[in-house]
Design a protein around this motif. Structure first.
Motif, PDB file in Angstrom:
ATOM      1  N   GLY A   1       0.798  -1.219   0.000  1.00  0.00           N
ATOM      2  CA  GLY A   1       0.000   0.000   0.000  1.00  0.00           C
ATOM      3  C   GLY A   1       0.822   1.255   0.000  1.00  0.00           C
ATOM      4  N   ALA A   2       2.152   1.134  -0.116  1.00  0.00           N
ATOM      5  CA  ALA A   2       3.021   2.313  -0.134  1.00  0.00           C
ATOM      6  C   ALA A   2       2.593   3.257  -1.247  1.00  0.00           C
ATOM      7  N   ARG A   3       2.435   4.554  -0.918  1.00  0.00           N
ATOM      8  CA  ARG A   3       1.946   5.508  -1.906  1.00  0.00           C
ATOM      9  C   ARG A   3       3.055   5.996  -2.824  1.00  0.00           C
ATOM     10  N   GLN A   4       4.250   6.189  -2.292  1.00  0.00           N
ATOM     11  CA  GLN A   4       5.368   6.570  -3.152  1.00  0.00           C
ATOM     12  C   GLN A   4       5.900   5.323  -3.863  1.00  0.00           C
ATOM     13  N   THR A   5       6.308   5.475  -5.104  1.00  0.00           N
ATOM     14  CA  THR A   5       6.834   4.341  -5.861  1.00  0.00           C
ATOM     15  C   THR A   5       8.072   3.786  -5.166  1.00  0.00           C
ATOM     16  N   PRO A   6       8.078   2.513  -4.811  1.00  0.00           N
ATOM     17  CA  PRO A   6       9.235   1.936  -4.128  1.00  0.00           C
ATOM     18  C   PRO A   6      10.445   1.827  -5.057  1.00  0.00           C
ATOM     19  N   ILE A   7      11.615   1.756  -4.448  1.00  0.00           N
ATOM     20  CA  ILE A   7      12.826   1.441  -5.196  1.00  0.00           C
ATOM     21  C   ILE A   7      12.939  -0.083  -5.224  1.00  0.00           C
ATOM     22  N   TYR A   8      12.643  -0.657  -6.367  1.00  0.00           N
ATOM     23  CA  TYR A   8      12.718  -2.120  -6.503  1.00  0.00           C
ATOM     24  C   TYR A   8      14.165  -2.490  -6.805  1.00  0.00           C
TER      25      TYR A   8
ATOM     26  N   TYR B   1      14.753  -9.391 -15.825  1.00  0.00           N
ATOM     27  CA  TYR B   1      16.093  -9.072 -15.344  1.00  0.00           C
ATOM     28  C   TYR B   1      16.240  -7.562 -15.459  1.00  0.00           C
ATOM     29  N   SER B   2      16.839  -6.917 -14.482  1.00  0.00           N
ATOM     30  CA  SER B   2      16.794  -5.456 -14.425  1.00  0.00           C
ATOM     31  C   SER B   2      17.667  -4.751 -15.444  1.00  0.00           C
ATOM     32  N   ARG B   3      18.451  -5.489 -16.224  1.00  0.00           N
ATOM     33  CA  ARG B   3      19.083  -4.845 -17.362  1.00  0.00           C
ATOM     34  C   ARG B   3      18.032  -4.452 -18.401  1.00  0.00           C
ATOM     35  N   LEU B   4      16.930  -5.194 -18.412  1.00  0.00           N
ATOM     36  CA  LEU B   4      15.859  -4.972 -19.386  1.00  0.00           C
ATOM     37  C   LEU B   4      14.717  -4.150 -18.797  1.00  0.00           C
ATOM     38  N   THR B   5      14.164  -4.615 -17.720  1.00  0.00           N
ATOM     39  CA  THR B   5      12.985  -3.980 -17.135  1.00  0.00           C
ATOM     40  C   THR B   5      13.057  -4.018 -15.620  1.00  0.00           C
ATOM     41  N   ASN B   6      12.513  -2.971 -15.019  1.00  0.00           N
ATOM     42  CA  ASN B   6      12.499  -2.851 -13.564  1.00  0.00           C
ATOM     43  C   ASN B   6      11.244  -2.060 -13.193  1.00  0.00           C
TER      44      ASN B   6
ATOM     45  N   ASP C   1      21.368  -5.794 -25.444  1.00  0.00           N
ATOM     46  CA  ASP C   1      22.698  -5.956 -26.022  1.00  0.00           C
ATOM     47  C   ASP C   1      23.652  -4.798 -25.730  1.00  0.00           C
ATOM     48  N   LEU C   2      23.133  -3.586 -25.578  1.00  0.00           N
ATOM     49  CA  LEU C   2      23.994  -2.457 -25.263  1.00  0.00           C
ATOM     50  C   LEU C   2      24.168  -2.284 -23.759  1.00  0.00           C
ATOM     51  N   GLY C   3      23.160  -2.699 -22.997  1.00  0.00           N
ATOM     52  CA  GLY C   3      23.277  -2.714 -21.542  1.00  0.00           C
ATOM     53  C   GLY C   3      23.353  -1.355 -20.880  1.00  0.00           C
ATOM     54  N   MET C   4      22.793  -0.316 -21.533  1.00  0.00           N
ATOM     55  CA  MET C   4      22.860   1.049 -20.982  1.00  0.00           C
ATOM     56  C   MET C   4      21.724   1.275 -19.990  1.00  0.00           C
ATOM     57  N   THR C   5      21.708   0.518 -18.933  1.00  0.00           N
ATOM     58  CA  THR C   5      20.555   0.425 -18.038  1.00  0.00           C
ATOM     59  C   THR C   5      20.523   1.554 -17.011  1.00  0.00           C
ATOM     60  N   MET C   6      19.317   2.070 -16.756  1.00  0.00           N
ATOM     61  CA  MET C   6      19.124   3.000 -15.647  1.00  0.00           C
ATOM     62  C   MET C   6      18.899   2.198 -14.374  1.00  0.00           C
ATOM     63  N   ASN C   7      19.578   2.593 -13.296  1.00  0.00           N
ATOM     64  CA  ASN C   7      19.373   1.867 -12.052  1.00  0.00           C
ATOM     65  C   ASN C   7      18.115   2.380 -11.343  1.00  0.00           C
ATOM     66  N   PRO C   8      17.459   1.544 -10.554  1.00  0.00           N
ATOM     67  CA  PRO C   8      16.180   1.937  -9.948  1.00  0.00           C
ATOM     68  C   PRO C   8      16.268   3.104  -8.983  1.00  0.00           C
ATOM     69  N   GLN C   9      17.404   3.277  -8.305  1.00  0.00           N
ATOM     70  CA  GLN C   9      17.519   4.417  -7.398  1.00  0.00           C
ATOM     71  C   GLN C   9      17.560   5.726  -8.190  1.00  0.00           C
ATOM     72  N   ALA C  10      18.242   5.728  -9.332  1.00  0.00           N
ATOM     73  CA  ALA C  10      18.248   6.914 -10.183  1.00  0.00           C
ATOM     74  C   ALA C  10      16.838   7.225 -10.669  1.00  0.00           C
ATOM     75  N   ALA C  11      16.096   6.183 -11.042  1.00  0.00           N
ATOM     76  CA  ALA C  11      14.715   6.392 -11.483  1.00  0.00           C
ATOM     77  C   ALA C  11      13.881   7.007 -10.365  1.00  0.00           C
TER      78      ALA C  11
END
Length: 435
Positions: A25-32, A58-63, A272-282
């Motif tokens: 029920g957390a209202r702010q989006t959690p850092i997964y 996998y978090s290189r693709l989706t988070n 393939d390029l792996g330029m992933t945004m980390n969840p804390q940055a998001a």
């Protein structure tokens, strides 16, 4: 939120893409903060890997945290989907990646961030790509530069460093006539001031590091897809229109329609390029976007006041701010960005290079950093830093000559900022400042 209601920008910047966490029920989006995600069963895993079902692998693709940010930025830009990545430079490469092949070129504005000019003029050569730099104030010159190997046209809505305004619609018409997508870097403008898709852009890229986050804490990038381009019309974009061997012959445009570019960006680009945004940055960027409109209003109000003051200063030869009535871009600014011309611009000092260096070394409130779009006011001498790799001719074309200082106006008290500029200018050019 009711799907049928057209919500305002201020509501969407807080709510788009987010919902209370179903588990807590957390209202702010959690850092997964998770690398991987448990599959329901073997069939579920197979469907995810075959792109038959949307979900988390996998978090290189989706988070999940990044997914909320993607939906929020896409919504604010009026796009159909978005892909977030590790930086603005990563976003530019990922935007071009599905479009280009060896021997292909991009037609780009001469008025771009210096790092982008270097990326396009030097680095992309290693992929067998090339760039043609053209004055985007001349749509005919853009049309003349496009040839059979051109796969994209690239410009900035509000150009860094000078804050010049691009006639997005005029260039979009040129790109449409040639059957190639227009990519707009909207970092300096943000969707609050300019929504390039409404002016005909195909793709929008951001350095989310700047105004979207707004607090100088994390780097990130984003590519927003309008969903309106026909990737199968010409045969020029086989990565999107033809069979993809890695997915057993799947054709992205045929399978995903308007979402083809977005799915390709995740399933191939991030894979393939792996330029992933980390969840804390998001997470930090989501927090920043919640106040985007409020901050942009203050950035603009401060910039208008400070630019007008600088224009009258005896040590200043020129101010490039498009919000000034004297600017040749003022009329275009009112059309393209009616909420204001942003918070970034340059000014030329009559004392030249030496005066610029002395000015930079004398500021107290302004921070001398290689960044823009912060809540804090920032300044830099572009010719010796962000545009240092460019030739003198390229520096002048980009508006970053040796006598130019770039300032990014923050949200502090405008009178305090003016006082800081005044004392720094007095030290940089004491004789002229005393006039």
């Amino acid at each position: 939120m009711t799907e049928t209601r057209q919500y305002g920008f201020d509501t969407l910047q807080v709510h788009a893409g987010s919902h209370p966490d179903p588990a807590t029920g957390a209202r702010q989006t959690p850092i997964y903060q998770s690398t991987a995600y448990v599959f329901r069963d073997a069939e579920h895993a197979a469907k995810l890997f075959n792109l038959q079902e949307v979900g988390y692998i996998y978090s290189r693709l989706t988070n999940p945290t990044v997914a909320v940010l993607q939906e929020r930025i896409a919504t604010l830009e009026g796009g159909i989907g978005a892909v977030c990545c590790s930086s603005g430079h990563a976003a530019q490469i990922m935007a071009l990646f599905p479009l280009m092949q060896p021997g292909c070129n991009v037609v780009a504005s001469t008025r771009l961030y210096g790092g982008t000019v270097t990326q396009f003029s030097q680095t992309i050569k290693r992929f067998g790509w090339s760039a043609k730099f053209v004055d985007f104030d001349d749509p005919q010159a853009v049309a003349d530069a496009i040839d059979e190997n051109t796969r994209a046209v690239f410009g900035e809505a509000i150009a860094n460093p000078g804050g010049w305004i691009m006639d997005v619609r005029a260039i979009a018409d040129v790109a449409d006539a040639a059957g190639v997508p227009l990519i707009i870097d909207n970092t300096t403008a943000t969707p609050y001031l300019v929504r390039p898709i409404e002016h005909g852009a195909t793709l929008v890229v951001h350095s989310t590091t700047k105004y979207l986050t707004g607090n100088g804490t994390v780097t990130g990038g984003c590519i927003v897809d309008s969903g309106k381009f026909d990737w199968s019309a010409s045969g020029k974009f086989p990565s999107l229109s033809e069979a993809e061997p890695a997915y057993h012959g799947l054709r992205f445009h045929e399978t995903f329609g308007g979402m083809a570019f977005t799915f390709h960006g995740i399933a191939v680009g991030l894979r393939d390029l792996g330029m992933t945004m980390n969840p804390q940055a998001a997470h930090y960027t989501l927090l920043g976007i919640e106040t985007l409109s409020l901050r942009m209003q203050r950035h603009v109000a401060n910039a208008e006041k400070i630019a007008a003051w600088l224009e009258t200063h005896p040590a200043v030869a020129e101010v490039t701010y498009a919000g000034l009535p004297s600017s040749p871009y003022n009329a275009l600014a009112k059309k393209v960005c009616p909420e204001g011309a942003g918070g970034l611009f340059t000014f030329r000092l009559k004392g030249g290079y030496d005066a610029c260096v002395k000015f930079i070394d004398s500021v107290e409130i302004f921070s001398h950093v290689a960044n823009l779009g912060d809540t804090r006011s920032l300044c830099i001498h572009s010719a010796s830093t962000t545009h240092r790799q460019l030739s003198p001719e390229q520096q002048e074309a980009a508006g970053a000559g040796p006598d130019v200082v770039r300032i990014s106006i923050g949200i502090e008290d405008a009178d305090d900022l003016i006082a800081d500029l005044e004392q720094a200018l007095a030290k940089a050019a004491p004789q002229m400042a005393a006039e």
